[in-house]
Every structure is written in structure tokens, then in C-alpha cells.
Enzyme design. Structure first.
Site, PDB file in Angstrom:
ATOM      1  N   LYS A 290     -37.752  -1.682 -13.588  1.00  0.00           N
ATOM      2  CA  LYS A 290     -39.151  -1.960 -13.904  1.00  0.00           C
ATOM      3  C   LYS A 290     -39.973  -1.785 -12.628  1.00  0.00           C
ATOM      4  O   LYS A 290     -39.454  -1.568 -11.545  1.00  0.00           O
ATOM      5  CB  LYS A 290     -39.344  -3.389 -14.428  1.00  0.00           C
ATOM      6  CG  LYS A 290     -38.496  -3.767 -15.622  1.00  0.00           C
ATOM      7  CD  LYS A 290     -38.889  -3.064 -16.892  1.00  0.00           C
ATOM      8  CE  LYS A 290     -37.992  -3.466 -18.053  1.00  0.00           C
ATOM      9  NZ  LYS A 290     -38.276  -2.691 -19.286  1.00  0.00           N
TER      10      LYS A 290
ATOM     11  N   SER B 141     -42.058  -2.398 -23.677  1.00  0.00           N
ATOM     12  CA  SER B 141     -41.229  -2.840 -22.562  1.00  0.00           C
ATOM     13  C   SER B 141     -40.911  -4.320 -22.681  1.00  0.00           C
ATOM     14  O   SER B 141     -41.805  -5.156 -22.838  1.00  0.00           O
ATOM     15  CB  SER B 141     -41.951  -2.587 -21.223  1.00  0.00           C
ATOM     16  OG  SER B 141     -41.218  -3.135 -20.144  1.00  0.00           O
TER      17      SER B 141
ATOM     18  N   SER C 124     -38.920   2.357 -21.649  1.00  0.00           N
ATOM     19  CA  SER C 124     -39.826   1.319 -21.164  1.00  0.00           C
ATOM     20  C   SER C 124     -40.614   1.739 -19.925  1.00  0.00           C
ATOM     21  O   SER C 124     -41.623   1.110 -19.592  1.00  0.00           O
ATOM     22  CB  SER C 124     -39.052   0.037 -20.846  1.00  0.00           C
ATOM     23  OG  SER C 124     -38.214   0.207 -19.714  1.00  0.00           O
TER      24      SER C 124
ATOM     25  N   SER D  90     -33.692   3.848 -21.688  1.00  0.00           N
ATOM     26  CA  SER D  90     -34.741   3.484 -22.643  1.00  0.00           C
ATOM     27  C   SER D  90     -36.085   4.050 -22.196  1.00  0.00           C
ATOM     28  O   SER D  90     -36.225   4.578 -21.093  1.00  0.00           O
ATOM     29  CB  SER D  90     -34.840   1.954 -22.768  1.00  0.00           C
ATOM     30  OG  SER D  90     -35.479   1.402 -21.624  1.00  0.00           O
TER      31      SER D  90
END
Length: 267
Positions: free
Chosen positions: A124, A231, A69, A67
């Protein structure tokens, strides 16, 4: 699919056949007798599976970025390597920590098991450590009452799923000695309050339309994506327990669409 579990089962089966042959079956065969196929193939694969299992479980594991994010640090399609021992030696599959090595630090890019569905791996940036007070107000971070330095570096455009062109502001954020790029979309709301779920230690957080504040509980971490307005992270689903930590992302080793990204160190 839990690849670590599948690999462990293959290791146990091939290793069991190798051991059985070494202790019993080989002694019963004559000098001219050939190994049966169900012994020959597992014995051949066992060393390879053992090597892959050890490397993947304790040293380095590959992941693919699914993704956007973490744009612009990580792009969709990046293949990355994750250091499995930086944050401690853990027992494969169950992820129990056996040896303490180091702990995640602010600003590091971390792979972890998603708290709402531990079968999924998320990536993250670590923003808050145990005991930190995290405030996100007007799209700016404060940690323990101190604003995190951000310097504007122009604009950044990218195409997201659905072929929508997104124009965002590009900043350099200085977090824990790890300067890194972040994106802020000025047209997006400060927080998507409808996306905030119930989660463990939810009482540690307060929300309103333009700000949120959370105190990170012991043994947990607060994480955010570098693409701040695209995100799903700790602002919405809560804290990452230490038991869910997988490792530290450190290198982009492949990207089919952009060979220039190969060898890029993740900062």
C-alpha cells in the site's frame, strides 16, 4: 508458505554439511575417494543458497502484485522489486530491526506483513506517520488539518475479477512530495462501514457514513491503496506496526501481459 524460513533451513542444512565435510569428512577420505552424493550436492548448492539468502534478506526481494488495490500505479501481474534496507536492516524471518537506516515517508509505496495475518505480504501507499491525524472525508484526504492536493486527470477504466468493467475518475494526488495517480469511483460509497473491524488502537479512530478520522499511534503507519474504493487498508483493519515493515517498492521488473511496464519506476 514462509519462503524466508524455508530458505534459512536450506542454508543451515547445506552449510552444516559443507562445514562438517571441511572439518572432518574430507580428512578421512583417501586421495582417490569420491565425495558421497549427500555431501557433493549440498556443497554445490550452498554458495547459491547463501547468495540468494543474503540478497533477498538484506538487499532486494521480488514480489508479485495479486490484486487491483494499487491500480493504476501497480497492475495485477506486475512483478516488482522491494528495497529491503531503506527502512533499516532487519534480521530475516523474525524481522527484528538490527540497524536503523531510514523510516517510511508519506507517499512511498511500502510492502509490509498484514497485521491480521503476518504470513501474508501486503503493499500500500504510506499516508500517515506516527502522530499524524488522518481524515478521509467525501473521498478526500486531510493530514493534520491540511487537505491533500488532488488534480483531476480524466477517467480510467479497468476490468476487475469477474470481468466487470469499472469506470473511475483519475486524479493526481500530491502526498509528501510524491505525486501519484489515484482512482475514485463516484458510484461507490465513501466508506464501507460494514468492513471496519476491531483492531489495536481502534479507539484512535472515529467513523460515520461519509468520513473517518484516525490518529496514528507511535511506532505505526496508516496506509491506503491508490484504487481508493477497491482497497482493503488502514481504514478498515488499522495501523501497520513498524515491526511489520518489509521494504520500499521501487521498480516493476516484469509483466507477462505488458512488456512496456518492464523497468517502470514506482512513484
Amino acid at each position: 508458505m514462509n519462503f524466508a524460513l524455508v530458505l534459512l533451513l536450506l542454508l543451515l542444512v547445506t552449510g552444516g554439511i559443507w562445514l562438517l565435510d571441511r572439518l572432518m569428512l574430507a580428512k578421512r577420505r583417501g586421495p582417490q575417494d569420491k565425495e558421497p552424493w549427500w555431501v557433493e550436492y549440498p556443497k554445490s548448492f550452498f554458495p547459491v543458497i547463501l547468495l540468494v539468502f543474503v540478497l533477498r534478506s538484506f538487499l532486494v526481494e521480488p514480489f508479485k502484485i495479486p490484486s487491483g488495490s494499487m491500480i493504476p500505479t501497480l497492475l495485477v501481474g506486475d512483478f516488482i522489486l522491494v528495497n529491503k534496507y531503506t527502512y533499516g536492516i532487519r534480521l530475516p524471518v523474525v524481522n527484528w530491526k538490527l540497524i536503523e537506516v531510514d523510516s517510511p515517508r508519506r507517499g512511498e509505496v511500502m510492502v509490509f506483513r498484514y497485521p491480521e495475518n503476518p504470513s501474508l505480504d501486503y503493499i500500500k501507499r504510506v499516508v500517515g506517520l506516527p502522530g499524524d491525524r488522518i481524515v478521509y472525508r467525501n473521498k478526500r484526504l486531510e493530514i493534520n488539518g491540511q487537505p491533500v492536493k488532488m488534480v483531476k486527470n480524466g477517467e480510467y477504466s479497468y476490468v476487475e475479477s469477474g470481468l466487470n468493467l469499472v469506470r473511475a475518475l483519475l486524479f493526481t494526488e500530491y502526498l509528501g512530495g510524491h505525486p501519484h495517480a489515484v482512482l475514485i469511483n463516484p458510484s461507490a460509497p465513501d466508506l464501507q462501514l460494514a468492513g471496519v473491524r476491531q483492531f489495536p488502537f481502534r479507539d484512535n479512530c472515529t467513523y460515520n457514513e461519509d468520513a473517518m478520522s484516525c490518529t496514528v499511534p507511535p511506532g505505526h503507519y496508516f496506509v491506503m491503496g491508490d484504487n481508493r474504493d477497491s482497497s482493503s487498508d488502514s481504514r478498515y483493519w488499522g495501523f501497520v506496526p513498524d515491526s511489520h515493515v518489509v521494504g520500499k517498492a521501487f521498480l516493476i521488473w516484469w509483466n507477462f501481459g505488458d512488456f512496456k511496464r518492464i523497468g517502470t519506476v514506482i512513484r
